[in-house]
Every structure is written in C-alpha cells, then in structure tokens.
Design a protein around this motif. Structure first.
Motif, PDB file in Angstrom:
ATOM      1  N   LEU A 239       0.861  -1.184   0.000  1.00  0.00           N
ATOM      2  CA  LEU A 239       0.000   0.000   0.000  1.00  0.00           C
ATOM      3  C   LEU A 239       0.894   1.230   0.000  1.00  0.00           C
ATOM      4  O   LEU A 239       1.669   1.443   0.938  1.00  0.00           O
ATOM      5  N   SER A 240       0.793   2.018  -1.062  1.00  0.00           N
ATOM      6  CA  SER A 240       1.703   3.154  -1.206  1.00  0.00           C
ATOM      7  C   SER A 240       1.461   4.213  -0.137  1.00  0.00           C
ATOM      8  O   SER A 240       2.406   4.820   0.370  1.00  0.00           O
ATOM      9  N   HIS A 241       0.197   4.462   0.212  1.00  0.00           N
ATOM     10  CA  HIS A 241      -0.148   5.402   1.277  1.00  0.00           C
ATOM     11  C   HIS A 241      -1.591   5.137   1.688  1.00  0.00           C
ATOM     12  O   HIS A 241      -2.222   4.206   1.178  1.00  0.00           O
ATOM     13  N   GLY A 242      -2.106   5.926   2.608  1.00  0.00           N
ATOM     14  CA  GLY A 242      -3.371   5.578   3.233  1.00  0.00           C
ATOM     15  C   GLY A 242      -4.618   6.148   2.603  1.00  0.00           C
ATOM     16  O   GLY A 242      -5.715   5.927   3.128  1.00  0.00           O
ATOM     17  N   HIS A 243      -4.517   6.866   1.495  1.00  0.00           N
ATOM     18  CA  HIS A 243      -5.708   7.476   0.904  1.00  0.00           C
ATOM     19  C   HIS A 243      -6.668   6.414   0.374  1.00  0.00           C
ATOM     20  O   HIS A 243      -6.248   5.372  -0.144  1.00  0.00           O
ATOM     21  N   ALA A 244      -7.964   6.723   0.458  1.00  0.00           N
ATOM     22  CA  ALA A 244      -8.998   5.733   0.148  1.00  0.00           C
ATOM     23  C   ALA A 244      -8.975   5.282  -1.301  1.00  0.00           C
ATOM     24  O   ALA A 244      -9.386   4.154  -1.608  1.00  0.00           O
ATOM     25  N   ASP A 245      -8.503   6.140  -2.230  1.00  0.00           N
ATOM     26  CA  ASP A 245      -8.502   5.723  -3.633  1.00  0.00           C
ATOM     27  C   ASP A 245      -7.417   4.691  -3.925  1.00  0.00           C
ATOM     28  O   ASP A 245      -7.366   4.134  -5.024  1.00  0.00           O
ATOM     29  N   HIS A 246      -6.558   4.421  -2.935  1.00  0.00           N
ATOM     30  CA  HIS A 246      -5.535   3.386  -3.082  1.00  0.00           C
ATOM     31  C   HIS A 246      -5.740   2.228  -2.103  1.00  0.00           C
ATOM     32  O   HIS A 246      -5.063   1.211  -2.225  1.00  0.00           O
ATOM     33  N   LEU A 263       2.844  -4.560   3.188  1.00  0.00           N
ATOM     34  CA  LEU A 263       3.907  -3.586   3.402  1.00  0.00           C
ATOM     35  C   LEU A 263       3.295  -2.195   3.319  1.00  0.00           C
ATOM     36  O   LEU A 263       2.682  -1.834   2.310  1.00  0.00           O
ATOM     37  N   LEU A 264       3.447  -1.420   4.389  1.00  0.00           N
ATOM     38  CA  LEU A 264       2.881  -0.080   4.476  1.00  0.00           C
ATOM     39  C   LEU A 264       3.997   0.932   4.713  1.00  0.00           C
ATOM     40  O   LEU A 264       5.050   0.582   5.254  1.00  0.00           O
ATOM     41  N   PRO A 265       3.786   2.195   4.337  1.00  0.00           N
ATOM     42  CA  PRO A 265       4.801   3.213   4.622  1.00  0.00           C
ATOM     43  C   PRO A 265       4.784   3.609   6.098  1.00  0.00           C
ATOM     44  O   PRO A 265       3.834   3.314   6.828  1.00  0.00           O
ATOM     45  N   ARG A 266       5.837   4.276   6.524  1.00  0.00           N
ATOM     46  CA  ARG A 266       5.882   4.812   7.881  1.00  0.00           C
ATOM     47  C   ARG A 266       6.154   6.315   7.792  1.00  0.00           C
ATOM     48  O   ARG A 266       7.306   6.757   7.749  1.00  0.00           O
ATOM     49  N   PRO A 267       5.087   7.120   7.736  1.00  0.00           N
ATOM     50  CA  PRO A 267       5.284   8.573   7.686  1.00  0.00           C
ATOM     51  C   PRO A 267       5.829   9.087   9.016  1.00  0.00           C
ATOM     52  O   PRO A 267       5.763   8.388  10.039  1.00  0.00           O
ATOM     53  N   PRO A 268       6.360  10.309   9.023  1.00  0.00           N
ATOM     54  CA  PRO A 268       6.989  10.826  10.252  1.00  0.00           C
ATOM     55  C   PRO A 268       5.994  11.135  11.363  1.00  0.00           C
ATOM     56  O   PRO A 268       6.375  11.205  12.531  1.00  0.00           O
ATOM     57  N   VAL A 288       2.049  -7.687   8.877  1.00  0.00           N
ATOM     58  CA  VAL A 288       2.207  -6.323   8.384  1.00  0.00           C
ATOM     59  C   VAL A 288       3.564  -5.774   8.801  1.00  0.00           C
ATOM     60  O   VAL A 288       3.979  -5.921   9.960  1.00  0.00           O
ATOM     61  N   SER A 289       4.244  -5.141   7.849  1.00  0.00           N
ATOM     62  CA  SER A 289       5.515  -4.463   8.124  1.00  0.00           C
ATOM     63  C   SER A 289       5.424  -3.035   7.614  1.00  0.00           C
ATOM     64  O   SER A 289       4.684  -2.746   6.669  1.00  0.00           O
ATOM     65  N   ARG A 290       6.186  -2.157   8.253  1.00  0.00           N
ATOM     66  CA  ARG A 290       6.306  -0.780   7.786  1.00  0.00           C
ATOM     67  C   ARG A 290       7.647  -0.632   7.076  1.00  0.00           C
ATOM     68  O   ARG A 290       8.686  -1.048   7.595  1.00  0.00           O
ATOM     69  N   CYS A 291       7.614  -0.045   5.897  1.00  0.00           N
ATOM     70  CA  CYS A 291       8.815   0.062   5.064  1.00  0.00           C
ATOM     71  C   CYS A 291       9.523   1.382   5.349  1.00  0.00           C
ATOM     72  O   CYS A 291       8.970   2.460   5.107  1.00  0.00           O
ATOM     73  N   THR A 292      10.744   1.304   5.843  1.00  0.00           N
ATOM     74  CA  THR A 292      11.530   2.506   6.125  1.00  0.00           C
ATOM     75  C   THR A 292      12.834   2.546   5.340  1.00  0.00           C
ATOM     76  O   THR A 292      13.554   3.534   5.388  1.00  0.00           O
ATOM     77  N   ALA A 293      13.141   1.458   4.626  1.00  0.00           N
ATOM     78  CA  ALA A 293      14.364   1.390   3.817  1.00  0.00           C
ATOM     79  C   ALA A 293      14.031   0.661   2.523  1.00  0.00           C
ATOM     80  O   ALA A 293      13.072  -0.117   2.466  1.00  0.00           O
ATOM     81  N   PRO A 294      14.786   0.898   1.460  1.00  0.00           N
ATOM     82  CA  PRO A 294      14.504   0.230   0.184  1.00  0.00           C
ATOM     83  C   PRO A 294      14.475  -1.288   0.340  1.00  0.00           C
ATOM     84  O   PRO A 294      15.298  -1.876   1.043  1.00  0.00           O
ATOM     85  N   LEU A 295      13.516  -1.899  -0.324  1.00  0.00           N
ATOM     86  CA  LEU A 295      13.341  -3.349  -0.274  1.00  0.00           C
ATOM     87  C   LEU A 295      13.447  -3.904  -1.685  1.00  0.00           C
ATOM     88  O   LEU A 295      12.844  -3.365  -2.620  1.00  0.00           O
TER      89      LEU A 295
END
Length: 436
Positions: A239-246, A263-268, A288-295
């Motif tokens: 999931l690239s980010h949390g907006h409903a259209d995605h 895999l979800l992002p981890r915003p600041p 579920v994992s949060r992505c903070t470094a390139p995978l």
C-alpha cells in the motif's frame, strides 16, 4: 510482416468464398465485409499468438467506417499537391480529412467497447499456429482439387502428388515453428496488470511459481477483478499510502482472499488511516511491516523494488502523498514504474531510470513527472490510472507534457485495464481490455 502475409493468404483463399456468401447484400456492404472476414480469420492465429487477443468486431468497424478511407487518402494527396501552390486551400483539405479521421476513430472506439469485442487466448501458441497451417493447407488442396475436378482425398493421395503434398505440409509446419516464438507472450509469462478501478490505483504482478503481488487496492471492491485473473491468494500487498482511492478495496479483498504479507509506509507523524488498515489486516491474519528502507524482492520471472520517499513533513494531503512508497517492477529487463501519488522532485529523489513504462503519478495531475525524469526515462509508454473525477484528471498540462516528449499514453477510463508483459525478443507487449 506476419500479419500482412497472413492477410494476403486469407484474401486469396477465403475472399471469393465470402463474396459469394454475401452476394445478395449491397456491394458497398458486401465487399468490405468479405475482405474483412477473410483477413480477420487468416490473421487471428498470428494475432492470438503474438498479442494474446484478436478482435471480434473488425467486420462491424470496417463496414461502419471503412468507406471514409478512400476520401481520406484522396484529400491527403490533394492537400500535398495543392499546398505547393495554394497553402490556405491545403489547410481546408486537411480539416476535411481530419473530420473524417475523427469519425473513423470514434467508430473504432465505439466498436472496441461493444460486448465481447475481443477474444483472449491464454493457451500455447504452437498448436494454434499448427492448426491454422493445417486449415490453410486443406483450403489450398480443396481449391486445387476443385480445379482438377476431383475430391480432396483423391487429389491429395494421388501417387504423383505425394512428394508435393509432403513438401507443402513440411513447409507449413516449419513456418509455424518459426512464427511460434516470435513476438507473443509465452504461456505463463510474468505480467503486470494495471487494473481498471476508476479514480484510484491498483496493479497486479503475477508469474508462474512466484509470489502474487498487489500494489494498492483501488477505491472499492476488487476481489472480483482479482479472481478474473486467477488470483486465489495475495502473497504480498504493498500500500503506497493511506488514501482511500488506493486502499478502499482492502476490506473486500480480505473477505474473499488470503493476504499473507502487507507492506505499508511509515510517515513521520501518525496516520490514522494507515493505523486502521494495519489493525484490519492483522486481525485477518496478515503479517504487516512498515517500510523505512529500500526493499528488493527477486522472484522467478520478475523483480520488485519498494522505495520509501521522504518528501514531506506530515499533515497535509500532499505531504502524505510524498511520504508514500514507490514501486519499480522489472519484467525480463524491462522496468515499469508505479509511483502512486508521489510527484515531481519527491519522485526524482528516489528513482533512477530508465523505465520502459511509467504510470503517471497521481492519476495524471499537473507536475507529476518532471521534464528531467521523462528525458532520462526514455519511456515507451505512459499509463494513467484514472476514472470519473472532479479534479480534472488527467490534466491538459500532463497530457501535453507526454506529447512533447513523444510518449504514447493509455488511460484506464478509456482503454480499460492494461496488461504488460515482455516478448521473447525483449519488447514490451501491452494488451488492454475495454472499461467495465
């Protein structure tokens, strides 16, 4: 060349038969219909082998719009000649030709949206081509036998003709063997499908004996589309980010399919929508994992890169976009960029071209791709995942930018879902299915 050769053979073997069959119809209708049917039947095996699909509405389209081709060619030639001495009149002729071409394009678009407009072939190509070659040989024998006043069997098995018939059969089989590996997607080859989800984004990566990956989940129910592609399980959801259209389709997918990992992002700063999605996924048994470094994920048939961005400071809608995940998929050395809603310099900072195919960021909003990125990417194709919206997507500026760099564009709202694969020769293959 293969399609042209097959079309000529079809006209030679079948054209007269269809003209006779349609003899009672008016000639302006019967002639293009007979020619189209003969060429369509002959080219169908090559089209199915090379592109995985063949049109079922070519006859309708040619009868409805083919009559303008002659006037268009005539106006074009007149425009060239007249333009040498009287340019204003040449402009008028070009406008008239343009109107006819616009009509022809509209006929093509309308026919492409008809039910069952396209037949898709997912099977092996060699048996298909061998069957077509055998049918062509049978038609040739029938024509020759008719001229000799004999039956097909008697003509074919006459002793003096056996070497000739054997040579013809061997030639047709050899041609089929040569054509089989050319161009088309190999059975079970890796594919990346940009799904038609309306104003949102969802992309499906599949390959035999490899994890099935879903990048974003669109704004609404998605399980039906996934089942249509033979998906019984999602091995990785990004999931690239949390907006409903995605992310709006996640609940529907969870009700129907097992999602192994996400895999979800981890915003600041805290993102309630992402936190809610994580809890929902974990309650369904998804890790579920949060992505903070390139995978980097290397699988049989494709490679996947997930790149976290660092373009915002939290809080605003645009900041959430710029703190999203960007995905790059490699199919047989051809790279496809799925940037989600990450735009402009925030995207430039994390990706490095070239990319054969680029999904235009943020559904075709202005400033999604920078000129430097388009210049570096040398993209062969741009895809815009978009639907009915009040934001003006895709914007005229984004479309003009693609035209300026000579990048052809496909839109899911007009062309439907986009299936990308790579041929045995390393060329990007693109097949579309009409909108829902």
């Amino acid at each position: 060349f293969q399609l042209s050769f097959a079309a000529v053979i079809g006209l030679f073997l079948l054209g007269g038969r269809f003209r006779a069959l349609l003899g009672r119809m008016p000639r302006p209708v019967a002639e293009p219909a007979a020619v189209t049917m003969a060429a369509s039947i002959a080219t169908a095996p090559v089209s199915l082998a090379a592109f995985g699909q063949a049109s079922l509405v070519g006859v309708v389209a040619n009868v409805a719009g083919g009559f303008v081709l002659g006037p268009v060619m005539l106006l074009g030639m007149l425009s060239v000649l007249v333009g040498l001495v009287l340019p204003p009149l040449s402009t008028v002729l070009n406008v008239l030709a343009g109107l006819l071409i616009a009509f022809l394009l509209e006929v093509a678009h309308v026919c492409a949206r008809l039910p069952l407009a396209v037949y898709e072939w997912r099977g092996p190509t060699l048996p298909l081509l061998l069957a077509a070659a055998g049918l062509a040989m049978l038609l040739v024998l029938q024509n020759l036998a008719a001229r000799a006043g004999m039956g097909v069997a008697g003509f074919a098995f006459a002793r003096r003709r056996r070497p000739l018939i054997g040579l013809a059969a061997a030639t047709l089989a050899a041609v089929s063997l040569v054509l089989a590996p050319c161009g088309g997607r190999a059975p079970g080859a890796p594919t990346l499908t940009i799904l038609d989800v309306g104003e949102g984004a969802a992309a499906l990566v599949q390959a035999p004996h490899a994890p099935t990956v879903l990048v974003d989940a669109g704004p609404g129910p998605l399980a039906g589309s996934l089942r249509k592609h033979g998906v019984a399980r999602i091995d990785l959801l990004v999931l690239s980010h949390g907006h409903a259209d995605h992310t709006g389709g996640v609940p529907d997918v969870l009700r129907s399919l097992k999602i192994d990992r996400a895999l979800l992002p981890r915003p600041p700063t805290a993102d309630p929508s992402l936190d809610r999605l994580q809890k929902e996924l974990e309650n369904a048994g998804t890790r579920v994992s949060r992505c903070t470094a390139p995978l980097h994920l290397a699988c049989r048939g494709y490679e996947l890169q997930v790149l976290p961005t660092h373009g915002g400071h939290g809080g605003s809608n645009q900041d959430e976009n710029d703190w999203a995940l960007v995905v790059a998929v490699t199919l047989s050395a051809q790279r496809v960029l799925l940037p989600g809603d990450v735009e402009g310099t925030a995207l430039d900072e994390v990706v490095e071209g070239p990319f054969a195919v680029v999904e235009v960021p943020h559904h075709g909003s202005s400033g999604g791709l920078t000129d430097s990125m388009l210049a570096d990417c040398a993209s062969q194709l741009a895809v815009i995942s978009v639907g009915a919206n009040s934001y003006g997507h895709p914007t005229g500026e984004a479309l003009a930018q693609l035209r300026a760099f000579g990048v052809p564009c496909i839109r899911t709202d007009r062309d439907g879902e986009v299936v990308l694969s790579v041929s045995g020769d390393g060329d990007v293959l693109c097949a579309t299915q009409r909108p829902r």
